[in-house]
Design a protein around this motif. Structure first.
Motif, PDB file in Angstrom:
ATOM      1  N   SER A   1       4.260  19.452  -7.903  1.00  0.00           N
ATOM      2  CA  SER A   1       3.063  18.734  -7.468  1.00  0.00           C
ATOM      3  C   SER A   1       2.788  19.091  -6.016  1.00  0.00           C
ATOM      4  CB  SER A   1       3.269  17.219  -7.618  1.00  0.00           C
ATOM      5  OG  SER A   1       2.100  16.520  -7.268  1.00  0.00           O
ATOM      6  N   ASP A   2       1.652  19.743  -5.781  1.00  0.00           N
ATOM      7  CA  ASP A   2       1.343  20.290  -4.461  1.00  0.00           C
ATOM      8  C   ASP A   2       0.063  19.657  -3.931  1.00  0.00           C
ATOM      9  OD1 ASP A   2       1.923  22.556  -2.459  1.00  0.00           O
ATOM     10  OD2 ASP A   2      -0.164  22.929  -2.981  1.00  0.00           O
ATOM     11  N   PRO A   3       0.003  19.305  -2.636  1.00  0.00           N
ATOM     12  CA  PRO A   3      -1.216  18.684  -2.097  1.00  0.00           C
ATOM     13  C   PRO A   3      -2.413  19.627  -2.056  1.00  0.00           C
ATOM     14  CG  PRO A   3       0.339  19.161  -0.328  1.00  0.00           C
ATOM     15  CD  PRO A   3       1.061  19.403  -1.618  1.00  0.00           C
TER      16      PRO A   3
ATOM     17  N   PHE B   1       4.622  21.105  17.404  1.00  0.00           N
ATOM     18  CA  PHE B   1       4.769  20.376  18.660  1.00  0.00           C
ATOM     19  C   PHE B   1       3.413  20.040  19.288  1.00  0.00           C
ATOM     20  CE2 PHE B   1       8.779  22.734  18.315  1.00  0.00           C
ATOM     21  CZ  PHE B   1       9.680  21.692  18.444  1.00  0.00           C
ATOM     22  N   VAL B   2       2.337  20.612  18.734  1.00  0.00           N
ATOM     23  CA  VAL B   2       0.986  20.366  19.257  1.00  0.00           C
ATOM     24  C   VAL B   2       0.150  19.594  18.241  1.00  0.00           C
ATOM     25  CG1 VAL B   2      -1.095  21.443  20.216  1.00  0.00           C
ATOM     26  CG2 VAL B   2       1.143  22.519  20.558  1.00  0.00           C
ATOM     27  N   PHE B   3       0.217  20.009  16.963  1.00  0.00           N
ATOM     28  CA  PHE B   3      -0.522  19.349  15.888  1.00  0.00           C
ATOM     29  C   PHE B   3       0.485  18.582  15.020  1.00  0.00           C
ATOM     30  CE2 PHE B   3      -2.905  23.080  17.127  1.00  0.00           C
ATOM     31  CZ  PHE B   3      -4.211  22.634  17.178  1.00  0.00           C
ATOM     32  N   PRO B   4       0.510  17.261  15.111  1.00  0.00           N
ATOM     33  CA  PRO B   4       1.528  16.475  14.394  1.00  0.00           C
ATOM     34  C   PRO B   4       1.536  16.684  12.884  1.00  0.00           C
ATOM     35  CG  PRO B   4       0.355  15.105  15.993  1.00  0.00           C
ATOM     36  CD  PRO B   4      -0.367  16.403  15.932  1.00  0.00           C
ATOM     37  N   GLY B   5       0.379  17.053  12.308  1.00  0.00           N
ATOM     38  CA  GLY B   5       0.315  17.240  10.858  1.00  0.00           C
ATOM     39  C   GLY B   5       0.834  18.579  10.386  1.00  0.00           C
ATOM     40  N   ALA B   6       1.060  19.501  11.313  1.00  0.00           N
ATOM     41  CA  ALA B   6       1.457  20.871  10.932  1.00  0.00           C
ATOM     42  C   ALA B   6       2.952  20.949  10.671  1.00  0.00           C
ATOM     43  CB  ALA B   6       1.043  21.846  12.025  1.00  0.00           C
ATOM     44  N   SER B   7       3.447  20.066   9.817  1.00  0.00           N
ATOM     45  CA  SER B   7       4.882  20.017   9.527  1.00  0.00           C
ATOM     46  C   SER B   7       5.250  20.760   8.255  1.00  0.00           C
ATOM     47  CB  SER B   7       5.330  18.556   9.399  1.00  0.00           C
ATOM     48  OG  SER B   7       4.612  17.905   8.359  1.00  0.00           O
ATOM     49  N   HIS B   8       4.276  21.416   7.618  1.00  0.00           N
ATOM     50  CA  HIS B   8       4.575  22.128   6.376  1.00  0.00           C
ATOM     51  C   HIS B   8       5.442  23.351   6.659  1.00  0.00           C
ATOM     52  CE1 HIS B   8       0.952  23.787   8.154  1.00  0.00           C
ATOM     53  NE2 HIS B   8       1.035  24.868   7.402  1.00  0.00           N
ATOM     54  N   ASN B   9       6.210  23.745   5.659  1.00  0.00           N
ATOM     55  CA  ASN B   9       7.173  24.833   5.839  1.00  0.00           C
ATOM     56  C   ASN B   9       6.873  26.004   4.904  1.00  0.00           C
ATOM     57  OD1 ASN B   9       8.363  24.043   3.252  1.00  0.00           O
ATOM     58  ND2 ASN B   9       9.247  22.333   4.377  1.00  0.00           N
ATOM     59  N   ARG B  10       7.653  27.041   5.042  1.00  0.00           N
ATOM     60  CA  ARG B  10       7.428  28.247   4.254  1.00  0.00           C
ATOM     61  C   ARG B  10       7.876  28.101   2.796  1.00  0.00           C
ATOM     62  NH1 ARG B  10       5.126  32.354   6.317  1.00  0.00           N
ATOM     63  NH2 ARG B  10       4.864  32.461   8.573  1.00  0.00           N
TER      64      ARG B  10
ATOM     65  N   ARG C   1      -3.685  25.740   3.296  1.00  0.00           N
ATOM     66  CA  ARG C   1      -2.590  24.838   3.666  1.00  0.00           C
ATOM     67  C   ARG C   1      -2.635  24.490   5.157  1.00  0.00           C
ATOM     68  NH1 ARG C   1       1.294  23.645   0.313  1.00  0.00           N
ATOM     69  NH2 ARG C   1       0.731  25.433  -0.993  1.00  0.00           N
ATOM     70  N   ASP C   2      -2.847  25.494   6.001  1.00  0.00           N
ATOM     71  CA  ASP C   2      -2.893  25.242   7.447  1.00  0.00           C
ATOM     72  C   ASP C   2      -4.081  24.358   7.815  1.00  0.00           C
ATOM     73  OD1 ASP C   2      -0.726  26.871   7.463  1.00  0.00           O
ATOM     74  OD2 ASP C   2      -1.599  28.475   8.654  1.00  0.00           O
ATOM     75  N   CYS C   3      -5.246  24.631   7.222  1.00  0.00           N
ATOM     76  CA  CYS C   3      -6.421  23.815   7.510  1.00  0.00           C
ATOM     77  C   CYS C   3      -6.209  22.375   7.052  1.00  0.00           C
ATOM     78  CB  CYS C   3      -7.656  24.408   6.827  1.00  0.00           C
ATOM     79  SG  CYS C   3      -8.282  25.913   7.583  1.00  0.00           S
ATOM     80  N   HIS C   4      -5.632  22.211   5.881  1.00  0.00           N
ATOM     81  CA  HIS C   4      -5.402  20.866   5.349  1.00  0.00           C
ATOM     82  C   HIS C   4      -4.483  20.058   6.266  1.00  0.00           C
ATOM     83  CE1 HIS C   4      -4.588  17.698   2.372  1.00  0.00           C
ATOM     84  NE2 HIS C   4      -3.303  17.845   2.670  1.00  0.00           N
ATOM     85  N   ASN C   5      -3.420  20.682   6.752  1.00  0.00           N
ATOM     86  CA  ASN C   5      -2.421  19.962   7.534  1.00  0.00           C
ATOM     87  C   ASN C   5      -2.830  19.768   8.995  1.00  0.00           C
ATOM     88  OD1 ASN C   5       0.240  19.494   5.867  1.00  0.00           O
ATOM     89  ND2 ASN C   5      -0.504  21.505   5.269  1.00  0.00           N
ATOM     90  N   MET C   6      -3.799  20.550   9.460  1.00  0.00           N
ATOM     91  CA  MET C   6      -4.243  20.395  10.846  1.00  0.00           C
ATOM     92  C   MET C   6      -5.612  19.751  10.969  1.00  0.00           C
ATOM     93  SD  MET C   6      -2.791  23.707  12.909  1.00  0.00           S
ATOM     94  CE  MET C   6      -3.489  24.950  11.836  1.00  0.00           C
ATOM     95  N   GLY C   7      -6.162  19.322   9.836  1.00  0.00           N
ATOM     96  CA  GLY C   7      -7.435  18.606   9.879  1.00  0.00           C
ATOM     97  C   GLY C   7      -8.635  19.491  10.106  1.00  0.00           C
ATOM     98  N   LEU C   8      -8.530  20.791   9.775  1.00  0.00           N
ATOM     99  CA  LEU C   8      -9.659  21.712   9.924  1.00  0.00           C
ATOM    100  C   LEU C   8     -10.308  21.969   8.566  1.00  0.00           C
ATOM    101  CD1 LEU C   8      -8.019  24.288  12.362  1.00  0.00           C
ATOM    102  CD2 LEU C   8      -9.487  22.355  12.945  1.00  0.00           C
TER     103      LEU C   8
END
Length: 562
Positions: free
Chosen positions: A95-97, A131-140, A304-311
């Motif tokens: 199950s993936d966001p 360390f700059v965008f709190p939502g960018a915690s997703h991993n590889r 994925r990057d846009c979703h986690n950083m609000g873009l």
């Protein structure tokens, strides 16, 4: 309930057996079986059964030998029914966001449950951006699963829309495994390790090469499939399981390596790949498209990057898949797209620009990257990891040469540096000072937030200017301009802007300090003060980006201030 499930499984098994028998009977009646069997024996061995030889046959191989297209259709229908019992099992659902719920092939599931792949859980997809965008915690880890899903979906769509391409279930499985393993060669903090750390330790290791080395180590892993805790020597390696149970041959393994590592025949004028012939050149464009950078790898990381950083991500990869067709272009089969999809493709590259400009090259992110990179450089000969060889340890700067040590190298390296204690021998060698400075840099990032001050951030400009910035004074002025723009003037403009910014900082009585560093530096001099300004370039041109930025930082130091 249990009885009904058993009855359902028994009926399913009987139906499968009956279907296989009917196909075999049909092939014998149409006399295509003997003809295809003879062709298979020419390519394989006479002792090879039809069932075992299926993976080595593709559409173009049969058509070159004048097998009727109708017979080939029946033959590939027969291939689809010859799936192993492992494939008939219920597949694991993730199950993936981003992509919702999707299934994963049992062979991919086996690869996921290895130390080499599980390591990706501890590698942030966009490194220090967390360390700059709190939502960018997703991993590889989740990124690799997403690429595997998109690559499998894309290749199935091509097969459905163009049956004449002869895409087999072996081709689809190889592409999915290639998408799954596309990131296993990354080091800590992703691009920081690749673009900053390795070049400064003067190492020529490439991501593609590390991908292949990690894949080879993964294939030698022996999973405990029985669950009884038996000896690993009694278990088959993943490579053997893929060959015996899923029909992957040596050429298929080579095909996977070429997907994640590039062509095996470098410098040749002919076809550079060994895993697949030119008739299936388009399969190399699904995971990593080196021709135009429109591939499953980028589709997933953009979404994925846009979703986690609000873009906002305006690119629709599902529409692209439906519009894509494989066409012969100058004698090579390439994945092409309808002209009306131009706006959708524009959205892809604009979204990529937006991420590079606002996130990956954020001035605070670049400062943190520089500080962590300096900490790793100071501890490169101090921090050690267990090696493949017994009683041998590998230094941080040499981890990429030993896959057991590299498997242990993750983003947790900063905490390893913080908790590392020198023994008496290392203290005698004078390493205590370097380790102390490395620890202090990391504490400034994750504890006190005492970061480098950015005094100037450039707009995108030509790489030639970046090269001139590092040249000794006067070299650039002796260049022949030949009617081109005088880039040395841009250099002076940048220096003037830096000095103006520094004067403002000094006027406000901000403590502007300096220290020594291994990072390339530009010395900006004026009568009243001499300040060392570090400049970092990101991203580098060889990573496939046309955007070049320069950030200039003033480095804090406790001893001296202006």
């Amino acid at each position: 309930m249990a009885t009904s499930d058993q009855t359902r499984k028994r009926k399913r098994g009987e139906w499968k057996k009956m279907k296989l028998e009917n196909f075999e009977k049909m092939l014998k009646e149409q006399k295509v079986n003997d003809k295809i069997r003879k062709i298979i024996h020419e390519k394989g061995s006479e002792k090879m059964t039809l069932r075992d030889a299926l993976p080595v046959v593709d559409l173009n191989y049969l058509m070159e030998r004048n097998v009727d297209y109708c017979d080939i259709r029946h033959f590939f229908d027969f291939i689809d029914t010859l799936k192993s019992e492992e494939e008939m099992k219920v597949k694991k659902i993730f199950s993936d966001p981003i992509h919702g719920q999707f299934e994963v092939h049992p062979a991919c599931e086996m690869i996921i449950d290895t130390p080499q792949f599980q390591r990706l859980r501890f590698l942030k997809k966009i490194g220090t951006c967390y360390f700059v965008f709190p939502g960018a915690s997703h991993n590889r880890f989740e990124h690799a699963l997403g690429v595997c899903h998109l690559a499998g979906k894309f290749v199935r769509t091509l097969r459905q829309n163009q049956p004449n391409l002869g895409i087999t279930h072996i081709d689809m499985l190889c592409v999915q495994i290639g998408g799954l393993c596309c990131s296993i060669g990354y080091g800590p903090f992703s691009r920081l390790y690749e673009e900053s750390f390795l070049p400064q330790v003067k190492n020529q290791s490439t991501l593609e090469r590390r991908n292949v080395l990690m894949l080879e180590a993964l294939l030698e892993h022996r999973p405990n499939r029985s669950g009884n805790g038996g000896s690993s020597s009694e278990q088959k390696s993943i490579k053997d399981i893929l060959e015996v149970e899923y029909g992957l041959q040596k050429t298929d393994i080579q095909f996977i390596k070429e997907i994640i590592g590039g062509p095996s025949k470098i410098g040749t004028t002919g076809w550079p790949y060994e895993g697949r012939n030119p008739h299936k050149a388009f399969l190399y464009e699904i995971v990593y498209n080196k021709r135009n950078s429109i591939d499953a790898y980028r589709w997933d990381y953009l979404a994925r990057d846009c979703h986690n950083m609000g873009l906002k991500n305006s690119f629709d990869h599902l529409r692209y898949m439906q519009m894509a067709r494989v066409i012969d272009v100058d004698g090579e089969l390439q994945i092409c797209i309808r002209d009306k999809e131009l706006i959708n493709i524009h959205n892809l590259f604009y979204t990529r620009y937006l991420l590079v400009r606002t996130a990956y090259n954020h001035k605070v992110n670049c400062a943190i990257e520089m500080m962590i990179n300096e900490a790793m450089l100071k501890s490169k000969d101090i921090i050690v990891f267990k090696s493949t060889e017994p009683k041998k340890e590998i230094k941080l700067c040499d981890c990429h040469t030993d896959m057991k040590a590299y498997t242990q190298l993750t983003d947790n390296i900063i905490f390893k540096i913080l908790s590392y204690d020198l023994d008496k021998e290392d203290k005698d060698k004078g390493k205590e000072k370097d380790l102390k400075e490395a620890k202090e840099l990391i504490r400034k990032v994750i504890e006190t937030r005492d970061l480098y001050t950015c005094v100037f951030e450039s707009n995108p400009f030509a790489q030639e200017l970046l090269n001139i910035m590092a040249e000794p004074k006067g070299v650039g002025r002796r260049r022949k301009q030949n009617g081109k723009r005088d880039i040395t003037k841009d250099k002076e403009i940048i220096k003037t802007k830096i000095l103006t910014k520094v004067k403002e900082l000094c006027t406000k009585k901000k403590k502007v300090k300096r220290n020594n560093s291994n990072v390339q530096a530009v010395n900006v001099t004026e009568k009243d003060f001499n300040v060392q300004v570090l400049h970092m370039i990101s991203p580098t041109p060889n990573r496939g980006s046309s955007l070049n930025f320069a950030h200039f930082f003033l480095v804090p130091d406790k001893q001296e201030s202006i």
